[in-house]
Structures are given as structure tokens and as C-alpha cells.
Motif scaffolding. Structure first.
Motif, PDB file in Angstrom:
ATOM      1  N   THR A  39      43.246  40.302  37.729  1.00 35.83           N
ATOM      2  CA  THR A  39      42.878  39.446  38.852  1.00 35.83           C
ATOM      3  C   THR A  39      42.239  38.187  38.298  1.00 35.83           C
ATOM      4  O   THR A  39      42.093  38.029  37.073  1.00 35.83           O
ATOM      5  CB  THR A  39      41.918  40.167  39.818  1.00 35.83           C
ATOM      6  OG1 THR A  39      41.753  39.370  40.998  1.00 35.83           O
ATOM      7  CG2 THR A  39      40.562  40.422  39.190  1.00 35.83           C
ATOM      8  N   THR A  40      41.852  37.271  39.153  1.00 34.22           N
ATOM      9  CA  THR A  40      41.232  36.023  38.699  1.00 34.22           C
ATOM     10  C   THR A  40      39.721  36.189  38.612  1.00 34.22           C
ATOM     11  O   THR A  40      39.126  36.991  39.351  1.00 34.22           O
ATOM     12  CB  THR A  40      41.548  34.864  39.653  1.00 34.22           C
ATOM     13  OG1 THR A  40      40.914  35.114  40.913  1.00 34.22           O
ATOM     14  CG2 THR A  40      43.055  34.731  39.860  1.00 34.22           C
ATOM     15  N   PRO A  41      39.066  35.456  37.731  1.00 31.95           N
ATOM     16  CA  PRO A  41      37.601  35.503  37.657  1.00 31.95           C
ATOM     17  C   PRO A  41      36.944  35.163  39.004  1.00 31.95           C
ATOM     18  O   PRO A  41      35.911  35.735  39.356  1.00 31.95           O
ATOM     19  CB  PRO A  41      37.266  34.454  36.590  1.00 31.95           C
ATOM     20  CG  PRO A  41      38.481  34.418  35.716  1.00 31.95           C
ATOM     21  CD  PRO A  41      39.636  34.611  36.652  1.00 31.95           C
ATOM     22  N   LYS A  42      37.561  34.233  39.738  1.00 30.76           N
ATOM     23  CA  LYS A  42      36.998  33.855  41.039  1.00 30.76           C
ATOM     24  C   LYS A  42      37.019  35.029  42.005  1.00 30.76           C
ATOM     25  O   LYS A  42      36.014  35.320  42.674  1.00 30.76           O
ATOM     26  CB  LYS A  42      37.777  32.679  41.627  1.00 30.76           C
ATOM     27  CG  LYS A  42      37.261  32.223  42.976  1.00 30.76           C
ATOM     28  CD  LYS A  42      38.058  31.038  43.508  1.00 30.76           C
ATOM     29  CE  LYS A  42      37.537  30.597  44.879  1.00 30.76           C
ATOM     30  NZ  LYS A  42      38.318  29.447  45.410  1.00 30.76           N
ATOM     31  N   ASN A  43      38.156  35.718  42.100  1.00 25.44           N
ATOM     32  CA  ASN A  43      38.248  36.870  43.006  1.00 25.44           C
ATOM     33  C   ASN A  43      37.276  37.965  42.601  1.00 25.44           C
ATOM     34  O   ASN A  43      36.648  38.614  43.453  1.00 25.44           O
ATOM     35  CB  ASN A  43      39.672  37.427  43.008  1.00 25.44           C
ATOM     36  CG  ASN A  43      40.626  36.569  43.810  1.00 25.44           C
ATOM     37  OD1 ASN A  43      40.206  35.734  44.610  1.00 25.44           O
ATOM     38  ND2 ASN A  43      41.916  36.738  43.568  1.00 25.44           N
ATOM     39  N   LEU A  44      37.133  38.184  41.303  1.00 27.97           N
ATOM     40  CA  LEU A  44      36.205  39.214  40.830  1.00 27.97           C
ATOM     41  C   LEU A  44      34.769  38.838  41.167  1.00 27.97           C
ATOM     42  O   LEU A  44      33.983  39.685  41.597  1.00 27.97           O
ATOM     43  CB  LEU A  44      36.352  39.386  39.314  1.00 27.97           C
ATOM     44  CG  LEU A  44      35.411  40.426  38.694  1.00 27.97           C
ATOM     45  CD1 LEU A  44      35.698  41.811  39.260  1.00 27.97           C
ATOM     46  CD2 LEU A  44      35.545  40.435  37.164  1.00 27.97           C
TER      47      LEU A  44
END
Length: 326
Positions: A39-44
Motif C-alpha cells: 500500500t502507499t505510505p499515505k494510506n498506511l
């Protein structure tokens, strides 16, 4: 938003709380963990802050990555959601109590069999909500709830009027929706109207007969007990190809019952669907429905002849005139 909640006797941790611990214990950065997870760092980051629900996709990826089960993660999310829902419910319940002040619970107890539970406001609200088949009493404040025009009286209506009007309309809609009837047929309805006219010299004891005749024409007649502060005389609405015609029975044993009934019939024939209020202001549509009812019940030509027939009127002459026009 916090990733931890303690409310009343419940405690819940957002799934992001546990993911954060796993990242810290593993000595990884959030960016590294995000890439490994797919997943993306932003979503995490959003998930770790408890600002996003855990999706099935991420739950499956976590289970594969960490050797857990998907159900484990989804159960954490469910526990979190249940506490959040309880908090929102309690907050809305306090708002519902403000609306409930406008409503007379005894109306539902006496007329529709709801239990007598004095001083148990929360339970009364729950029962009324379920009886009306609405998710919250708050929706009773909305004119658009009924999908029926409040005609020209908006500026005259208090919040109490709107709440109680919507309560009566919901009862009527629910009753009409449960009735089997053919689609509305104007010709058949006009014949049913003539049948109803033959009963206007009676106390409305034949109302069930009228209901059946109207039902055969696709018009569901609902006669409801008066609910205080509604101010509603009647209402008409299209329901699944049928027409619901609701009248308030507060004047069931008075001549005005017939006038109100035929007033609402006039609205149907004029293709004017909405709510009629017991207020002084008359719109053009209300006046037209009044004229229809007046002419149907006492034909103007007959009335004019009666007035011209004598300079004085007695009970005997009035009764004779009433008999002559049936």
C-alpha cells in the motif's frame, strides 16, 4: 481521531493501533512497512491514526504478511465500529429526546397498542421509532420526509406541527403500503365517490364500506385518530400506483367529517397531492377543493332554490331540504 476509545463499560482499539505496535516492534519505518504491505505510505499513515476503516484487502494483506487470519483483523475493526456506533447512537438519542417532547406517547399507547411504560423515555422513543418505521425521530423534523407537499403553509408551521404531521403521515403511509389494491382508476373512483354520497345522511358508521369501494378504485382511505399539534385535516399521496387518502377523525361524528373527506377527494381529482392544514390561510388549490366539496355535498343550484323558497328557516325546513338532496 484517536486510535483508542473507552466508553462506558466498553474499550476498543482501532486496528491501526496494533499495526503501529507491529511496526515499532519490528524496527521498520512506516514507509518500509507500507511497501512490504503493498500500500502507499499515505494510506498506511491514515490507518495508523485511526482515521480510516480497515478494508478487507488490507486485512488479507496483513494476514498473509504476519501469519494471522483475515478474521482477526476484521474482528478488531468490528469491535471498533460497534463502540463508535454506540457513541453516535447515544448522541443522537439526546437529540431525539428534544423531538420527543413534541410527541404525545399516550397517542400511540391508546390507539396503536404500544405498552404503558411511564417515565421510560428511552424505551418510549425506541418503540415509537420502530412503530413509525424510521431510523430516528430526528427525521420527523424534515418536511421532505413525507415526499408530500406541505402546500402553502410553511411559514405558519412550527417545528411541533411538522414533527406531528410527519408522524401521522408515516402511520398512514405504512398502513397504505400494506394494503393490496389495484392501480388508481379515476373512473372507478368517481363511481365510488357517488356511492359515498349516498351515506352522507348517516353517522359515519359505514366508513368500512366506503374504504372498500375506494380500495377497489385504487384509493386507500386511512382514517386516523387526531394527534395533538399536527393541525392536519387530511392528506393525499401517490403510493406505488395507488393513492393514499388520509383524514383526521377528530370530527368523525360531525358534519365536517364529510366536508373534510370530500375536500381531500377534490384534491385527488384535481391531481393535487399534499397536506391540508386546519389553518386560516387558503391557497387557490385549497379553495378549489373547498368548492368541490361544497358543490358535491350541497349542490349550489339546489341551495339557491332553498334559500329563495322562504324568508325564515326552521329545523323542520332544513331537515326537509337535507332529505331532498339525500
Amino acid at each position: 481521531m484517536s486510535d483508542f476509545i473507552e466508553y462506558k463499560d466498553k474499550m476498543a482499539f482501532h486496528p491501526g493501533y496494533y499495526v503501529k505496535e507491529i511496526i515499532e516492534d519490528g524496527g521498520l519505518t512506516q514507509e518500509e512497512f507500507a511497501y512490504r504491505l503493498g500500500t502507499t505510505p499515505k494510506n498506511l499513515s491514515i490507518l495508523l491514526r485511526g482515521e480510516q476503516r480497515l478494508s478487507i484487502d488490507i486485512a488479507e494483506k496483513l494476514s498473509r504478511m504476519l501469519g494471522t487470519t483475515t478474521t482477526f483483523w476484521l474482528n478488531l475493526q468490528q469491535s471498533w465500529d460497534e463502540v463508535i456506533a454506540q457513541i453516535k447512537y447515544d448522541e443522537e438519542l439526546e437529540q431525539e429526546k428534544q423531538v420527543f417532547r413534541y410527541i404525545d406517547y399516550k397517542y400511540f399507547r391508546d390507539n396503536f397498542g404500544l405498552p404503558d411504560i411511564p417515565r421510560k423515555t428511552n424505551e418510549q422513543i425506541k418503540l415509537v421509532r420502530e412503530f413509525l418505521r424510521i431510523s430516528s425521530l430526528m427525521v420527523l423534523k424534515e418536511e421532505k420526509l413525507s415526499s408530500v407537499s406541505f402546500r402553502s403553509y410553511r411559514e405558519s408551521l412550527s417545528e411541533s406541527n411538522t414533527v406531528n404531521t410527519n408522524a401521522m403521515l408515516q402511520i398512514a403511509f405504512n398502513e397504505a403500503a400494506g394494503m393490496k389494491a389495484p392501480a388508481y382508476n379515476r373512473k372507478s373512483f368517481e363511481r365510488a365517490i357517488e356511492y359515498a354520497l349516498t351515506l352522507t345522511d348517516c353517522v359515519p358508521g359505514h366508513i368500512e364500506n366506503i374504504k372498500e369501494k375506494f380500495r377497489e378504485a385504487g384509493v386507500i382511505l386511512v382514517v386516523l385518530p387526531n394527534l395533538s399539534n399536527s393541525g392536519v385535516n387530511g392528506a393525499v399521496k401517490k403510493v406505488d400506483g395507488k393513492v393514499m387518502l388520509m383524514v383526521n377523525n377528530r370530527r368523525l361524528y360531525a358534519d365536517t367529517f364529510w366536508f373534510i373527506l370530500f375536500h381531500e377527494i377534490g384534491h385527488i381529482l384535481n391531481n393535487d397531492y399534499g397536506v391540508s392544514y386546519d389553518l386560516d390561510k387558503k391557497s387557490d388549490k385549497e379553495a378549489a377543493a373547498d368548492r368541490y366539496a361544497a358543490e358535491k355535498l350541497i349542490p349550489q343550484a339546489e341551495y339557491d332554490k332553498f334559500i329563495a323558497s322562504s324568508d325564515s328557516f326552521t329545523e323542520e325546513t332544513i331537515r326537509a331540504f337535507a332529505t331532498s338532496i339525500n
